[in-house]
Scaffold this motif. Structure first.
Motif, PDB file in Angstrom:
ATOM      1  N   CYS A 124       0.857  -1.190   0.000  1.00 22.80           N
ATOM      2  CA  CYS A 124       0.000   0.000   0.000  1.00 22.80           C
ATOM      3  C   CYS A 124       0.890   1.236   0.000  1.00 22.80           C
ATOM      4  N   LEU A 125       1.078   1.823  -1.151  1.00 24.79           N
ATOM      5  CA  LEU A 125       2.015   2.924  -1.298  1.00 24.79           C
ATOM      6  C   LEU A 125       1.437   4.236  -0.760  1.00 24.79           C
ATOM      7  N   THR A 126       2.261   4.973  -0.037  1.00 24.67           N
ATOM      8  CA  THR A 126       1.906   6.301   0.436  1.00 24.67           C
ATOM      9  C   THR A 126       3.127   7.190   0.275  1.00 24.67           C
ATOM     10  N   SER A 127       3.138   8.004  -0.748  1.00 25.36           N
ATOM     11  CA  SER A 127       4.312   8.815  -1.031  1.00 25.36           C
ATOM     12  C   SER A 127       4.349  10.083  -0.183  1.00 25.36           C
ATOM     13  N   LYS A 128       5.549  10.431   0.264  1.00 22.39           N
ATOM     14  CA  LYS A 128       5.754  11.689   0.983  1.00 22.39           C
ATOM     15  C   LYS A 128       6.256  12.774   0.038  1.00 22.39           C
ATOM     16  N   LYS A 129       6.541  12.395  -1.209  1.00 26.29           N
ATOM     17  CA  LYS A 129       7.184  13.315  -2.144  1.00 26.29           C
ATOM     18  C   LYS A 129       6.305  13.690  -3.331  1.00 26.29           C
ATOM     19  N   LEU A 130       5.518  12.742  -3.821  1.00 26.65           N
ATOM     20  CA  LEU A 130       4.731  12.970  -5.026  1.00 26.65           C
ATOM     21  C   LEU A 130       3.324  12.436  -4.784  1.00 26.65           C
ATOM     22  N   ILE A 131       2.404  13.332  -4.485  1.00 21.20           N
ATOM     23  CA  ILE A 131       1.077  12.937  -4.012  1.00 21.20           C
ATOM     24  C   ILE A 131       0.030  13.098  -5.111  1.00 21.20           C
ATOM     25  N   ILE A 132      -0.748  12.047  -5.336  1.00 21.99           N
ATOM     26  CA  ILE A 132      -1.902  12.092  -6.224  1.00 21.99           C
ATOM     27  C   ILE A 132      -3.153  12.073  -5.346  1.00 21.99           C
ATOM     28  N   LYS A 133      -4.002  13.065  -5.493  1.00 22.97           N
ATOM     29  CA  LYS A 133      -5.144  13.207  -4.592  1.00 22.97           C
ATOM     30  C   LYS A 133      -6.383  12.455  -5.061  1.00 22.97           C
ATOM     31  N   VAL A 134      -6.317  11.839  -6.260  1.00 21.90           N
ATOM     32  CA  VAL A 134      -7.482  11.125  -6.786  1.00 21.90           C
ATOM     33  C   VAL A 134      -7.609   9.769  -6.083  1.00 21.90           C
ATOM     34  N   PRO A 135      -8.733   9.490  -5.404  1.00 23.02           N
ATOM     35  CA  PRO A 135      -8.919   8.193  -4.733  1.00 23.02           C
ATOM     36  C   PRO A 135      -8.964   7.050  -5.743  1.00 23.02           C
ATOM     37  N   ILE A 136      -8.452   5.908  -5.355  1.00 24.39           N
ATOM     38  CA  ILE A 136      -8.403   4.768  -6.261  1.00 24.39           C
ATOM     39  C   ILE A 136      -9.809   4.328  -6.673  1.00 24.39           C
ATOM     40  N   SER A 137     -10.778   4.389  -5.765  1.00 21.10           N
ATOM     41  CA  SER A 137     -12.145   3.976  -6.097  1.00 21.10           C
ATOM     42  C   SER A 137     -12.735   4.853  -7.194  1.00 21.10           C
ATOM     43  N   LEU A 138     -12.477   6.160  -7.114  1.00 19.92           N
ATOM     44  CA  LEU A 138     -12.972   7.088  -8.129  1.00 19.92           C
ATOM     45  C   LEU A 138     -12.294   6.832  -9.474  1.00 19.92           C
ATOM     46  N   ALA A 139     -10.997   6.560  -9.445  1.00 20.54           N
ATOM     47  CA  ALA A 139     -10.256   6.289 -10.681  1.00 20.54           C
ATOM     48  C   ALA A 139     -10.760   5.018 -11.357  1.00 20.54           C
ATOM     49  N   ILE A 140     -11.053   3.989 -10.570  1.00 27.73           N
ATOM     50  CA  ILE A 140     -11.568   2.735 -11.130  1.00 27.73           C
ATOM     51  C   ILE A 140     -12.937   2.965 -11.756  1.00 27.73           C
ATOM     52  N   LYS A 141     -13.791   3.717 -11.077  1.00 28.45           N
ATOM     53  CA  LYS A 141     -15.119   4.029 -11.625  1.00 28.45           C
ATOM     54  C   LYS A 141     -14.999   4.800 -12.936  1.00 28.45           C
ATOM     55  N   LYS A 142     -14.066   5.729 -12.991  1.00 27.34           N
ATOM     56  CA  LYS A 142     -13.877   6.546 -14.194  1.00 27.34           C
ATOM     57  C   LYS A 142     -13.480   5.683 -15.385  1.00 27.34           C
ATOM     58  N   GLU A 143     -12.518   4.788 -15.173  1.00 30.85           N
ATOM     59  CA  GLU A 143     -12.088   3.929 -16.274  1.00 30.85           C
ATOM     60  C   GLU A 143     -13.148   2.886 -16.605  1.00 30.85           C
ATOM     61  N   GLY A 144     -13.877   2.419 -15.592  1.00 34.39           N
ATOM     62  CA  GLY A 144     -14.978   1.499 -15.850  1.00 34.39           C
ATOM     63  C   GLY A 144     -16.049   2.144 -16.701  1.00 34.39           C
ATOM     64  N   GLU A 145     -16.319   3.416 -16.440  1.00 35.17           N
ATOM     65  CA  GLU A 145     -17.302   4.168 -17.236  1.00 35.17           C
ATOM     66  C   GLU A 145     -16.887   4.188 -18.701  1.00 35.17           C
ATOM     67  N   LYS A 146     -15.603   4.394 -18.952  1.00 31.00           N
ATOM     68  CA  LYS A 146     -15.109   4.407 -20.335  1.00 31.00           C
ATOM     69  C   LYS A 146     -15.289   3.047 -20.987  1.00 31.00           C
ATOM     70  N   TYR A 147     -15.010   1.996 -20.232  1.00 31.37           N
ATOM     71  CA  TYR A 147     -15.123   0.649 -20.790  1.00 31.37           C
ATOM     72  C   TYR A 147     -16.570   0.297 -21.099  1.00 31.37           C
ATOM     73  N   PHE A 148     -17.458   0.532 -20.122  1.00 32.24           N
ATOM     74  CA  PHE A 148     -18.850   0.116 -20.273  1.00 32.24           C
ATOM     75  C   PHE A 148     -19.657   1.056 -21.160  1.00 32.24           C
ATOM     76  N   SER A 149     -19.124   2.219 -21.486  1.00 30.27           N
ATOM     77  CA  SER A 149     -19.875   3.174 -22.299  1.00 30.27           C
ATOM     78  C   SER A 149     -20.149   2.634 -23.700  1.00 30.27           C
TER      79      SER A 149
END
Length: 297
Positions: free
Chosen positions: A256-281
């Motif tokens: 479970c990666l947690t960077s102290k130097k390079l932070i991405i604020k997008v939650p993994i659940s939201l990112a999965i939903k976004k890509e799933g939307e593209k697939y199922f569209s």
């Protein structure tokens, strides 16, 4: 104008980075690979393992920043380090090497996160791909090039157009009414392709930051990924077909990666939903039910 050379920038993440950078007039971009490519940017055909040929590309383009997507072993690192040590890269200010979080399968994450790994490891217990990546990192450590280096330990990259078809396979599994088996209960990190590209591009305006982890915020298990997709996309198929293929994302322990130097604020659940939307569209319920084989197998 900063000059960016992407080694291996002809497909997937590298291609995504190039597409985004091409919109920014403050960068001059070039790519390098072993094959000819139709490209709107300057492209060099070169085997990066041939140091003389690689140096000729460097001398011609004179990159300020190198994004190395294809550093796969100690030879690749050694060639870059040797050129730098020999003062053949006086114009280079930042070397970005793409590594892997797989090494945390064999090194304690709590100890080695965003730090140099121990060269005294038992390589007989490490899979071939990860061992080569470990050797890539180790070959850089003693060199002065580390002063201008950022090593990114990326987790699994996913997207609706994943060329490995791993994410697409997971979407298909999620279409089953009751997926009966999950192969991995470990918690692990993922990163959406566009988020990975954005993070790498952000590095271009930063000073080198050494070794860093990078991922979307949070973590998942195989079961959690299926739950996210199944809950978001209500299409269900009662199918007798069973997917007996191995789940495409596998790790040997929690990573479970947690960077102290390079932070991405997008939650993994939201990112999965976004890509799933593209697939199922590309599907609607009637089409999916009518073409069960197409969607399940």
């Amino acid at each position: 104008m900063k000059k960016i050379l992407i080694l291996g920038g002809t497909r997937y993440l590298g291609k995504t980075i190039i597409n985004q950078l091409s919109l920014n007039s403050k960068f001059q971009i070039a790519s390098l690979s072993r094959s000819k490519e139709k490209s709107s940017i300057n492209h060099f055909v070169c085997d990066r393992k041939k140091t003389h040929d690689l140096n000729k590309v460097f001398e011609e383009f004179r990159p300020n920043i190198i994004i190395d997507m294809i550093n796969y072993d100690r030879i690749d690192s050694g060639n870059i380090a040797a050129l730098y040590e020999n003062n053949s890269l006086p114009y280079l200010n930042h070397y970005i090497m793409i590594s892997t979080f797989f090494l945390y399968n064999y090194f304690d994450y709590s100890i080695f996160s965003e730090k140099k790994i121990n060269e005294n490891y038992n390589n007989e217990k490490v899979d071939e791909y990860t061992n080569r990546k470990i050797e890539s990192e180790l070959a850089l450590y003693p060199s002065n090039i580390m002063d201008i280096t950022t090593i990114l330990r990326l987790p699994f990259i996913f997207s609706a157009d994943d060329y490995t078809k791993r994410f697409q396979k997971i979407c298909k599994i999620s279409l089953q009414a009751s997926p009966s088996e999950f192969y991995n209960t470990h918690r692990y990190s993922l990163i959406q392709k566009d988020d990975a590209a954005d993070a790498i591009i952000a590095l271009l305006d930063m000073k080198p930051i050494g070794i860093t982890d990078i991922s979307n915020t949070g973590y998942v298990t195989d079961k959690k990924i299926i739950e996210i997709l199944s809950e978001k996309f209500s299409i269900k198929i009662n199918s007798k077909n069973n997917l007996n293929e191995k789940f495409p994302y596998t790790v040997k322990q929690d990573i479970c990666l947690t960077s102290k130097k390079l932070i991405i604020k997008v939650p993994i659940s939201l990112a999965i939903k976004k890509e799933g939307e593209k697939y199922f569209s590309s599907f609607n319920e009637s089409k999916v039910i009518k073409n069960t084989k197409e969607c399940i197998i």
